[in-house]
Design a protein around this motif. Structure first.
Motif, PDB file in Angstrom:
ATOM      1  N   GLU A 106       0.584  -1.247   0.389  1.00 22.24           N
ATOM      2  CA  GLU A 106      -0.132  -0.417  -0.628  1.00 22.24           C
ATOM      3  C   GLU A 106       1.007   1.303  -0.113  1.00 22.24           C
ATOM      4  O   GLU A 106       2.314   1.536   0.915  1.00 22.24           O
ATOM      5  CB  GLU A 106      -0.745   0.114   1.283  1.00 22.24           C
ATOM      6  CG  GLU A 106      -2.232   0.685   0.781  1.00 22.24           C
ATOM      7  CD  GLU A 106      -2.964   1.367   1.861  1.00 22.24           C
ATOM      8  OE1 GLU A 106      -3.336   1.372   2.860  1.00 22.24           O
ATOM      9  OE2 GLU A 106      -3.283   0.084   1.924  1.00 22.24           O
ATOM     10  N   GLY A 107       0.486   2.955  -0.827  1.00 20.90           N
ATOM     11  CA  GLY A 107       1.287   3.350  -0.736  1.00 20.90           C
ATOM     12  C   GLY A 107       1.003   3.777  -2.446  1.00 20.90           C
ATOM     13  O   GLY A 107       0.111   3.447  -3.341  1.00 20.90           O
ATOM     14  N   ARG A 108       2.615   5.338  -2.550  1.00 22.43           N
ATOM     15  CA  ARG A 108       2.052   5.461  -3.979  1.00 22.43           C
ATOM     16  C   ARG A 108       3.546   5.292  -4.912  1.00 22.43           C
ATOM     17  O   ARG A 108       4.640   5.223  -4.191  1.00 22.43           O
ATOM     18  CB  ARG A 108       2.099   7.198  -3.829  1.00 22.43           C
ATOM     19  CG  ARG A 108       0.973   7.912  -3.931  1.00 22.43           C
ATOM     20  CD  ARG A 108       0.770   9.273  -3.287  1.00 22.43           C
ATOM     21  NE  ARG A 108      -0.167   9.421  -2.825  1.00 22.43           N
ATOM     22  CZ  ARG A 108      -1.371  10.431  -3.474  1.00 22.43           C
ATOM     23  NH1 ARG A 108      -1.587   9.787  -4.213  1.00 22.43           N
ATOM     24  NH2 ARG A 108      -2.135  10.074  -2.535  1.00 22.43           N
ATOM     25  N   TRP A 109       3.317   4.846  -5.555  1.00 21.45           N
ATOM     26  CA  TRP A 109       4.591   4.238  -6.764  1.00 21.45           C
ATOM     27  C   TRP A 109       4.423   4.981  -7.821  1.00 21.45           C
ATOM     28  O   TRP A 109       3.735   4.921  -8.961  1.00 21.45           O
ATOM     29  CB  TRP A 109       3.982   2.301  -7.450  1.00 21.45           C
ATOM     30  CG  TRP A 109       4.268   2.091  -6.105  1.00 21.45           C
ATOM     31  CD1 TRP A 109       2.875   1.368  -5.091  1.00 21.45           C
ATOM     32  CD2 TRP A 109       5.445   0.981  -5.889  1.00 21.45           C
ATOM     33  NE1 TRP A 109       3.015   0.961  -4.710  1.00 21.45           N
ATOM     34  CE2 TRP A 109       4.252  -0.009  -5.002  1.00 21.45           C
ATOM     35  CE3 TRP A 109       6.058   0.202  -6.227  1.00 21.45           C
ATOM     36  CZ2 TRP A 109       4.859  -1.223  -3.918  1.00 21.45           C
ATOM     37  CZ3 TRP A 109       7.016  -1.170  -5.408  1.00 21.45           C
ATOM     38  CH2 TRP A 109       5.681  -1.844  -5.158  1.00 21.45           C
ATOM     39  N   ASP A 110       5.943   5.123  -8.041  1.00 21.97           N
ATOM     40  CA  ASP A 110       6.337   6.506  -8.964  1.00 21.97           C
ATOM     41  C   ASP A 110       7.197   5.608  -9.889  1.00 21.97           C
ATOM     42  O   ASP A 110       7.446   4.962  -9.881  1.00 21.97           O
ATOM     43  CB  ASP A 110       7.903   7.142  -8.341  1.00 21.97           C
ATOM     44  CG  ASP A 110       7.084   8.402  -7.426  1.00 21.97           C
ATOM     45  OD1 ASP A 110       5.865   8.722  -7.565  1.00 21.97           O
ATOM     46  OD2 ASP A 110       7.753   8.536  -6.679  1.00 21.97           O
ATOM     47  N   VAL A 111       6.436   5.917 -11.212  1.00 22.35           N
ATOM     48  CA  VAL A 111       7.081   5.276 -12.393  1.00 22.35           C
ATOM     49  C   VAL A 111       8.596   6.030 -12.932  1.00 22.35           C
ATOM     50  O   VAL A 111       8.393   7.093 -13.321  1.00 22.35           O
ATOM     51  CB  VAL A 111       5.879   5.693 -13.715  1.00 22.35           C
ATOM     52  CG1 VAL A 111       6.201   3.840 -15.050  1.00 22.35           C
ATOM     53  CG2 VAL A 111       4.551   4.232 -13.026  1.00 22.35           C
ATOM     54  N   TYR A 112       8.919   4.894 -13.922  1.00 26.13           N
ATOM     55  CA  TYR A 112      10.307   5.390 -14.243  1.00 26.13           C
ATOM     56  C   TYR A 112      11.291   4.209 -15.214  1.00 26.13           C
ATOM     57  O   TYR A 112      10.456   3.232 -15.639  1.00 26.13           O
ATOM     58  CB  TYR A 112      11.840   5.271 -13.720  1.00 26.13           C
ATOM     59  CG  TYR A 112      11.274   5.980 -11.896  1.00 26.13           C
ATOM     60  CD1 TYR A 112      12.126   7.266 -12.135  1.00 26.13           C
ATOM     61  CD2 TYR A 112      11.309   5.901 -10.695  1.00 26.13           C
ATOM     62  CE1 TYR A 112      12.271   8.168 -10.900  1.00 26.13           C
ATOM     63  CE2 TYR A 112      11.118   6.541  -9.911  1.00 26.13           C
ATOM     64  CZ  TYR A 112      11.489   8.119  -9.612  1.00 26.13           C
ATOM     65  OH  TYR A 112      11.337   8.351  -8.187  1.00 26.13           O
ATOM     66  N   LEU A 113      11.537   5.208 -16.485  1.00 20.28           N
ATOM     67  CA  LEU A 113      12.203   4.565 -17.267  1.00 20.28           C
ATOM     68  C   LEU A 113      13.133   4.457 -17.395  1.00 20.28           C
ATOM     69  O   LEU A 113      14.078   5.512 -17.160  1.00 20.28           O
ATOM     70  CB  LEU A 113      11.423   4.911 -19.177  1.00 20.28           C
ATOM     71  CG  LEU A 113       9.974   5.160 -19.400  1.00 20.28           C
ATOM     72  CD1 LEU A 113      10.614   5.824 -21.247  1.00 20.28           C
ATOM     73  CD2 LEU A 113       9.865   3.499 -19.560  1.00 20.28           C
ATOM     74  N   LEU A 114      14.130   3.149 -18.105  1.00 19.95           N
ATOM     75  CA  LEU A 114      15.442   2.807 -17.971  1.00 19.95           C
ATOM     76  C   LEU A 114      15.807   2.971 -19.070  1.00 19.95           C
ATOM     77  O   LEU A 114      14.790   1.497 -20.194  1.00 19.95           O
ATOM     78  CB  LEU A 114      15.730   1.635 -17.022  1.00 19.95           C
ATOM     79  CG  LEU A 114      15.745   1.227 -15.658  1.00 19.95           C
ATOM     80  CD1 LEU A 114      15.783   0.057 -15.264  1.00 19.95           C
ATOM     81  CD2 LEU A 114      16.349   3.031 -14.819  1.00 19.95           C
TER      82      LEU A 114
END
Length: 273
Positions: free
Chosen positions: A76-84
C-alpha cells in the motif's frame, strides 16, 4: 524550469488496467528497444527507498509493452514510474500517456478476493505517471452517501468480511483516544451490504472547542477487528478535492463528510462555538 518543449520531448508511457488488476504499460510507436520500466514505492519523508519492481518492455505490434501482473500484490502506498533506457541506466520520469481505466469504473460492484488489492494509475501534479495501491485484509466500501440538514446516511458493502452478531459502526474522534459515537448498522439480505445513519447533533456535541474530525469504522462482528469505511474501488486515485459534500449547520457548528488523502471516510466539525 521546464518548458513546453521539454514536456513535448519527454518520453510518454500509457497504460491499460484489467478487471483483475493487471496493468499493461505501453510506449509510443517508434520508441527505442531494450527499455525497462521501474516502479518505486515512494518512501516516507526522510526514509530510504526500499521497494522497486523492474519490468521489461516486449514488442507488441507497433508498440512495446510491459506487464505488471495481478500477483504479487503491491504494498500500500504511491508507486512512481520510471523508464530505464537499458538495464542499470539512469532513471527517467516519463510523462503520463493515455490511461484506460474503464475496468475500474464499476469495481465496487464486483466481489473481491481477500486480501483486497487495489491499483489505480494516475497523473501526478507535475504530469508524471504513478500508481496508487491499497492492500487490506478486509474493507468497507462506501457506495453512496446521502446528506441532509441533520444527518448523513451511508450505504456500504463489505469485502473480505460479512456482518454477524455484534456488528457496529463507530465514529472515532481523531486524537481523542477512546472517544467514539456508535451506530447500529442495518444489514442487507446478503450479509455484506449495510447502511447506517449518523446524527450530526451527536457529533457536534462530542467535538472539542474549535472542532475536530470523526473517522468512520465498521466492526463486522463482536470479536472482529474494525475496518475503515472508504471508497477505493473505482478509477479515482484521490477523491478528497474531487468528491465534495455540502456542509450542515447545527447551532453554529459546521459538519461535512469528506474523503481523506487515503480515500477513507471522515466527518469534519468546524466553527464550534
Amino acid at each position: 524550469m521546464s518548458t513546453d518543449t521539454d514536456t513535448e520531448t519527454q518520453p510518454h508511457v500509457g497504460c491499460v488496467i484489467g478487471d483483475d488488476g493487471r496493468i499493461t504499460f505501453d510506449l509510443p510507436p517508434g520508441s527505442p528497444e531494450g527499455q525497462q520500466l521501474l516502479l518505486r514505492l515512494r518512501p516516507k519523508k526522510g526514509q530510504p527507498e526500499k521497494t522497486v519492481h523492474v519490468l521489461d518492455f516486449e514488442p507488441a505490434g507497433e508498440r512495446h509493452c510491459a506487464v505488471l501482473n495481478a500477483r504479487p500484490v503491491l504494498t500500500e502506498g504511491r508507486w512512481d514510474v520510471y523508464l530505464l533506457q537499458e538495464p542499470g541506466s539512469q532513471r527517467q520520469r516519463p510523462r503520463a500517456g493515455l490511461r484506460d481505466l474503464r475496468a475500474l469504473v464499476d469495481g465496487h460492484r464486483r466481489p473481491r478476493p481477500s486480501p483486497l488489492a487495489v491499483r489505480i494509475p494516475y497523473v501526478t501534479k507535475d504530469g508524471h505517471l504513478a500508481v496508487r495501491a491499497w492492500l487490506r485484509d478486509a474493507h468497507a466500501e462506501a457506495e453512496g452517501i446521502d446528506v441532509s440538514a441533520r444527518s448523513m446516511t451511508v450505504r456500504a458493502r463489505l469485502h473480505g468480511a460479512s456482518l454477524q452478531e455484534g456488528s457496529v459502526v463507530s465514529l472515532r474522534l481523531r486524537g481523542a483516544g477512546a472517544t467514539a459515537v456508535t451506530v447500529e448498522p442495518r444489514a442487507g439480505d446478503d450479509g455484506r451490504s449495510l447502511s447506517f445513519t449518523v446524527d450530526y447533533a451527536e457529533l457536534a456535541a462530542g467535538a472539542p472547542p474549535g472542532g475536530g474530525v470523526w473517522d468512520v469504522f465498521v466492526r463486522p462482528a463482536a470479536q472482529a477487528p474494525s475496518m475503515r469505511v472508504g471508497r477505493l474501488l473505482d478509477d479515482l486515485a484521490d477523491r478528497k478535492k474531487i468528491v465534495v459534500y455540502p456542509a450542515a449547520d447545527i447551532g453554529g457548528t459546521g459538519l461535512r463528510p469528506y474523503y481523506t488523502v487515503d480515500n477513507d471516510l471522515s466527518v469534519e466539525v468546524t466553527g464550534k462555538p
